[in-house]
Write an enzyme that holds these catalytic residues in place. Structure first.
Site, PDB file in Angstrom:
ATOM      1  N   TYR A 141     -10.903  -4.902  11.348  1.00 35.76           N
ATOM      2  CA  TYR A 141      -9.709  -4.037  11.462  1.00 35.76           C
ATOM      3  C   TYR A 141      -9.545  -3.577  12.917  1.00 35.76           C
ATOM      4  O   TYR A 141      -8.502  -3.771  13.525  1.00 35.76           O
ATOM      5  CB  TYR A 141      -9.824  -2.822  10.530  1.00 35.76           C
ATOM      6  CG  TYR A 141      -8.924  -1.683  10.951  1.00 35.76           C
ATOM      7  CD1 TYR A 141      -9.424  -0.597  11.649  1.00 35.76           C
ATOM      8  CD2 TYR A 141      -7.562  -1.735  10.695  1.00 35.76           C
ATOM      9  CE1 TYR A 141      -8.596   0.414  12.079  1.00 35.76           C
ATOM     10  CE2 TYR A 141      -6.718  -0.715  11.118  1.00 35.76           C
ATOM     11  CZ  TYR A 141      -7.246   0.359  11.814  1.00 35.76           C
ATOM     12  OH  TYR A 141      -6.417   1.362  12.238  1.00 35.76           O
ATOM     13  N   LYS A 201      -6.671  -4.512  16.167  1.00 36.09           N
ATOM     14  CA  LYS A 201      -5.926  -3.570  17.029  1.00 36.09           C
ATOM     15  C   LYS A 201      -6.086  -3.980  18.494  1.00 36.09           C
ATOM     16  O   LYS A 201      -5.142  -3.993  19.268  1.00 36.09           O
ATOM     17  CB  LYS A 201      -6.423  -2.138  16.825  1.00 36.09           C
ATOM     18  CG  LYS A 201      -6.072  -1.530  15.479  1.00 36.09           C
ATOM     19  CD  LYS A 201      -4.569  -1.479  15.243  1.00 36.09           C
ATOM     20  CE  LYS A 201      -4.227  -0.882  13.906  1.00 36.09           C
ATOM     21  NZ  LYS A 201      -2.791  -0.970  13.609  1.00 36.09           N
ATOM     22  N   TYR A 207      -3.922   6.226  17.952  1.00 34.42           N
ATOM     23  CA  TYR A 207      -4.056   7.423  17.105  1.00 34.42           C
ATOM     24  C   TYR A 207      -5.517   7.821  16.978  1.00 34.42           C
ATOM     25  O   TYR A 207      -6.381   6.953  16.896  1.00 34.42           O
ATOM     26  CB  TYR A 207      -3.608   7.153  15.682  1.00 34.42           C
ATOM     27  CG  TYR A 207      -2.273   6.522  15.483  1.00 34.42           C
ATOM     28  CD1 TYR A 207      -2.014   5.860  14.296  1.00 34.42           C
ATOM     29  CD2 TYR A 207      -1.257   6.595  16.431  1.00 34.42           C
ATOM     30  CE1 TYR A 207      -0.780   5.265  14.068  1.00 34.42           C
ATOM     31  CE2 TYR A 207      -0.036   6.000  16.220  1.00 34.42           C
ATOM     32  CZ  TYR A 207       0.195   5.342  15.041  1.00 34.42           C
ATOM     33  OH  TYR A 207       1.405   4.747  14.800  1.00 34.42           O
ATOM     34  N   PHE A 208      -5.742   9.099  16.843  1.00 33.77           N
ATOM     35  CA  PHE A 208      -7.061   9.564  16.451  1.00 33.77           C
ATOM     36  C   PHE A 208      -7.024   9.712  14.929  1.00 33.77           C
ATOM     37  O   PHE A 208      -6.578   8.752  14.265  1.00 33.77           O
ATOM     38  CB  PHE A 208      -7.418  10.791  17.301  1.00 33.77           C
ATOM     39  CG  PHE A 208      -7.821  10.304  18.682  1.00 33.77           C
ATOM     40  CD1 PHE A 208      -6.875   9.758  19.544  1.00 33.77           C
ATOM     41  CD2 PHE A 208      -9.145  10.281  19.070  1.00 33.77           C
ATOM     42  CE1 PHE A 208      -7.231   9.218  20.792  1.00 33.77           C
ATOM     43  CE2 PHE A 208      -9.519   9.754  20.329  1.00 33.77           C
ATOM     44  CZ  PHE A 208      -8.557   9.229  21.167  1.00 33.77           C
ATOM     45  N   ASN A 209      -7.394  10.823  14.337  1.00 35.55           N
ATOM     46  CA  ASN A 209      -7.435  10.837  12.863  1.00 35.55           C
ATOM     47  C   ASN A 209      -6.263  11.597  12.262  1.00 35.55           C
ATOM     48  O   ASN A 209      -6.296  12.820  12.220  1.00 35.55           O
ATOM     49  CB  ASN A 209      -8.775  11.440  12.402  1.00 35.55           C
ATOM     50  CG  ASN A 209      -9.920  10.478  12.653  1.00 35.55           C
ATOM     51  OD1 ASN A 209     -10.156  10.048  13.795  1.00 35.55           O
ATOM     52  ND2 ASN A 209     -10.624  10.097  11.603  1.00 35.55           N
ATOM     53  N   SER A 229      -5.081   2.343  17.686  1.00 44.45           N
ATOM     54  CA  SER A 229      -6.081   3.274  17.144  1.00 44.45           C
ATOM     55  C   SER A 229      -7.170   3.556  18.169  1.00 44.45           C
ATOM     56  O   SER A 229      -7.496   2.712  18.997  1.00 44.45           O
ATOM     57  CB  SER A 229      -6.691   2.653  15.885  1.00 44.45           C
ATOM     58  OG  SER A 229      -7.849   3.357  15.496  1.00 44.45           O
ATOM     59  N   ASN A 273       0.839  -1.210   0.000  1.00 47.33           N
ATOM     60  CA  ASN A 273       0.000   0.000   0.000  1.00 47.33           C
ATOM     61  C   ASN A 273       0.868   1.253   0.000  1.00 47.33           C
ATOM     62  O   ASN A 273       0.508   2.282   0.554  1.00 47.33           O
ATOM     63  CB  ASN A 273      -0.922  -0.011   1.236  1.00 47.33           C
ATOM     64  CG  ASN A 273      -2.007   1.048   1.139  1.00 47.33           C
ATOM     65  OD1 ASN A 273      -2.397   1.455   0.043  1.00 47.33           O
ATOM     66  ND2 ASN A 273      -2.458   1.531   2.285  1.00 47.33           N
ATOM     67  N   PHE A 316       4.236  -0.323  12.172  1.00 45.84           N
ATOM     68  CA  PHE A 316       3.084   0.261  11.471  1.00 45.84           C
ATOM     69  C   PHE A 316       2.451  -0.748  10.507  1.00 45.84           C
ATOM     70  O   PHE A 316       1.286  -0.635  10.172  1.00 45.84           O
ATOM     71  CB  PHE A 316       3.529   1.465  10.609  1.00 45.84           C
ATOM     72  CG  PHE A 316       4.021   2.649  11.362  1.00 45.84           C
ATOM     73  CD1 PHE A 316       5.375   2.932  11.475  1.00 45.84           C
ATOM     74  CD2 PHE A 316       3.119   3.504  11.974  1.00 45.84           C
ATOM     75  CE1 PHE A 316       5.833   4.050  12.153  1.00 45.84           C
ATOM     76  CE2 PHE A 316       3.568   4.627  12.661  1.00 45.84           C
ATOM     77  CZ  PHE A 316       4.927   4.894  12.752  1.00 45.84           C
TER      78      PHE A 316
HETATM   79  C1  WQD Z   1     -13.945  10.742   9.213  1.00 42.87           C
HETATM   80  C2  WQD Z   1     -15.327  11.395   9.182  1.00 42.87           C
HETATM   81  C3  WQD Z   1     -17.013  10.069   8.095  1.00 42.87           C
HETATM   82  C4  WQD Z   1     -15.339  10.260   4.079  1.00 42.87           C
HETATM   83  C5  WQD Z   1     -11.003   5.604  10.101  1.00 42.87           C
HETATM   84  C6  WQD Z   1     -10.602   4.383  10.875  1.00 42.87           C
HETATM   85  C7  WQD Z   1      -9.468   4.720  11.800  1.00 42.87           C
HETATM   86  C8  WQD Z   1      -8.355   5.268  10.981  1.00 42.87           C
HETATM   87  C9  WQD Z   1      -8.835   6.561  10.304  1.00 42.87           C
HETATM   88  C10 WQD Z   1      -6.731   3.760  10.043  1.00 42.87           C
HETATM   89  C11 WQD Z   1     -16.438  10.387   9.462  1.00 42.87           C
HETATM   90  C12 WQD Z   1     -16.762  11.370   7.336  1.00 42.87           C
HETATM   91  C13 WQD Z   1     -15.539  10.413   5.440  1.00 42.87           C
HETATM   92  C14 WQD Z   1     -16.229  10.890   3.160  1.00 42.87           C
HETATM   93  C15 WQD Z   1     -17.470  11.771   5.006  1.00 42.87           C
HETATM   94  N1  WQD Z   1      -7.959   4.326  10.007  1.00 42.87           N
HETATM   95  N2  WQD Z   1     -16.582  11.154   5.883  1.00 42.87           N
HETATM   96  N3  WQD Z   1     -17.268  11.618   3.676  1.00 42.87           N
HETATM   97  O1  WQD Z   1     -13.827   6.651   9.994  1.00 42.87           O
HETATM   98  O2  WQD Z   1     -13.024   8.415  11.667  1.00 42.87           O
HETATM   99  O3  WQD Z   1     -11.514   6.545  11.015  1.00 42.87           O
HETATM  100  O4  WQD Z   1      -9.915   6.174   9.435  1.00 42.87           O
HETATM  101  O5  WQD Z   1      -5.844   3.944  10.804  1.00 42.87           O
HETATM  102  O6  WQD Z   1      -9.048   3.545  12.433  1.00 42.87           O
HETATM  103  O7  WQD Z   1     -11.685   3.960  11.656  1.00 42.87           O
HETATM  104  O8  WQD Z   1     -12.022   8.330   9.378  1.00 42.87           O
HETATM  105  O9  WQD Z   1     -11.687   9.804   7.438  1.00 42.87           O
HETATM  106  O10 WQD Z   1     -13.047   7.662   7.136  1.00 42.87           O
HETATM  107  O11 WQD Z   1     -14.006   9.575   8.395  1.00 42.87           O
HETATM  108  O12 WQD Z   1     -18.442  12.446   5.451  1.00 42.87           O
HETATM  109  O13 WQD Z   1     -16.103  10.773   1.921  1.00 42.87           O
HETATM  110  O14 WQD Z   1     -15.571  11.874   7.860  1.00 42.87           O
HETATM  111  O15 WQD Z   1     -18.414   9.805   8.159  1.00 42.87           O
HETATM  112  O16 WQD Z   1     -17.437  11.053  10.222  1.00 42.87           O
HETATM  113  P1  WQD Z   1     -12.732   7.481  10.543  1.00 42.87           P
HETATM  114  P2  WQD Z   1     -12.657   8.815   7.997  1.00 42.87           P
END
Ligand code: WQD
Length: 343
Positions: free
Chosen positions: A151, A155, A179-181, A126, A36, A82
């Site tokens: 997934y 974790k 991690y958060f986002n 995560s 990836n 990672f």
């Molecule tokens: C964020 C917000 C969506 C796309 C996931 C995994 C987490 C980590 C990060 C790996 C949400 C909204 C998203 C779009 C939208 N992954 N959204 N339109 O789901 O919080 O976390 O990714 O390490 O483990 O769970 O991240 O970026 O997918 O979504 O409205 O096209 O954006 O609904 O509220 P998420 P995300």
């Protein structure tokens, strides 16, 4: 020079962490199967730091190939792990691939560590381990909820495997970083998030919409119990996140840990909704993001953001990059990808 093995080191968070490790004078060996990510990331890292990390194209589920890396590079003091499959949706479709890859990789590393005198282990965990938290902001003592996806389950299982291994008396010290986002890209725009195909995560989809690759951004629901109805997350600048890993390595190698396994929430402590994020991007860049509210996405939690106090106090680390500055790095990266003809 202390040598650190970074698995998944050509990936989004891994590559930014390699840069920060090299900036702090560590000697880095990257192991990645390039499932990836691209090997050219190694050259980009060299362009940023002036030091080319060693690179071995190895799949961490391949025990023999992985052991050869430990044989070839002696004196590895710690590992930052990672390498894992990480797409929530894909994990629902292909659970066995996720369990095999994410769990066998970890077991191989933990088995090899004592044999080669590697003591430190920093694990990429995560906030998904918390599911939908009962209280906000979420602390490290928040209950671990049943995972919403294979997934997220890998974790949780991996954290337990690490705890049980340390409890068994293995000469391993571990730090689990939840991690958060992670969002944004290195200020040089030489490394950043490069999703395969249609992005699942919000920021890559948002910047691809802003640049015209995607027609419009779908906002997955505005009927949540939040001020503007859209979901809230804790978006953390990837470079701040990378620096947390260096702090964790130093904590282990300098014997500053209070316990042999410690977990830290790596977030900003700031909750931001999808609609707020779109507005922040438009304000930060002056670029409009065509978007439309659509139905909720299955599996999404409503709101989560971190209480990062423990990491701030114990790791001496804080995510302090402003959201608009972070979003500008994401935009600069998207522009660079177009300039380089990548997308
Ligand atoms: C964020 C917000 C969506 C796309 C996931 C995994 C987490 C980590 C990060 C790996 C949400 C909204 C998203 C779009 C939208 N992954 N959204 N339109 O789901 O919080 O976390 O990714 O390490 O483990 O769970 O991240 O970026 O997918 O979504 O409205 O096209 O954006 O609904 O509220 P998420 P995300």
């Amino acid at each position: 020079m202390k040598r650190i093995l970074v698995t998944g080191g050509t990936g989004f968070i891994g590559s930014h962490t390699v840069v920060e490790l090299q900036n702090q004078g560590f000697d880095v060996v990257i192991v990645d199967n390039l499932s990836n990510s691209k090997e050219t990331v190694v050259d980009s890292i060299e362009k940023i730091t002036g030091v080319k990390p060693a690179f071995e194209k190895v799949d961490c589920t391949d025990f023999a190939a992985l052991e050869n890396v430990f044989r070839k590079y002696d004196g590895i003091e710690a590992i930052i792990h990672f390498a894992a499959s990480k797409a929530v949706g894909e994990s629902v479709q292909k659970p066995l691939m996720y369990y095999r890859n994410n769990i066998v990789s970890l077991i191989n590393l933990l088995e090899l560590m004592p044999k080669y005198g590697v003591r430190g282990f920093v694990f990429s965990s995560s906030c998904t381990v918390y599911g939908e938290p009962d209280e906000l902001p979420v602390t490290e003592n928040a209950p671990i909820k049943p995972a919403e996806s294979p997934y997220g389950n890998t974790k949780q299982i991996n954290e337990e495997i690490i705890r049980d291994t340390v409890k068994s008396g293995a000469p391993v010290n571990a730090v689990l970083l939840r991690y958060f986002n992670p969002i944004g890209a290195h200020p040089t725009a030489l490394i950043g998030e490069l999703p395969n195909g249609v992005p699942q995560n919000l920021i890559p989809y948002l910047t691809q919409t802003a640049i015209g690759i995607r027609k419009e951004l779908s906002v997955f629901g505005d009927d949540y119990n939040t001020p503007d109805g859209s979901c809230i997350r804790d978006y953390i600048y990837v470079v701040d996140l990378a620096k947390a890993h260096v702090c964790a390595i130093n904590r282990i190698l300098n014997n500053e840990q209070k316990e042999k396994v410690e977990a830290f929430n790596i977030g900003t402590g700031r909750g931001v909704s999808v609609l707020e994020l779109i507005n922040a991007f438009e304000k930060a860049t002056g670029v409009k993001v065509p978007h439309r509210i659509v139905g909720r996405r299955a599996g999404d939690i409503e709101k989560i953001w971190a209480d990062p106090q423990l990491a701030n106090n114990e790791l001496g680390w804080k995510a302090d990059t402003d959201l608009e500055e972070t979003l500008r790095t994401a935009w600069k990266w998207q522009l660079k990808l177009r300039e380089d003809g990548v997308m």
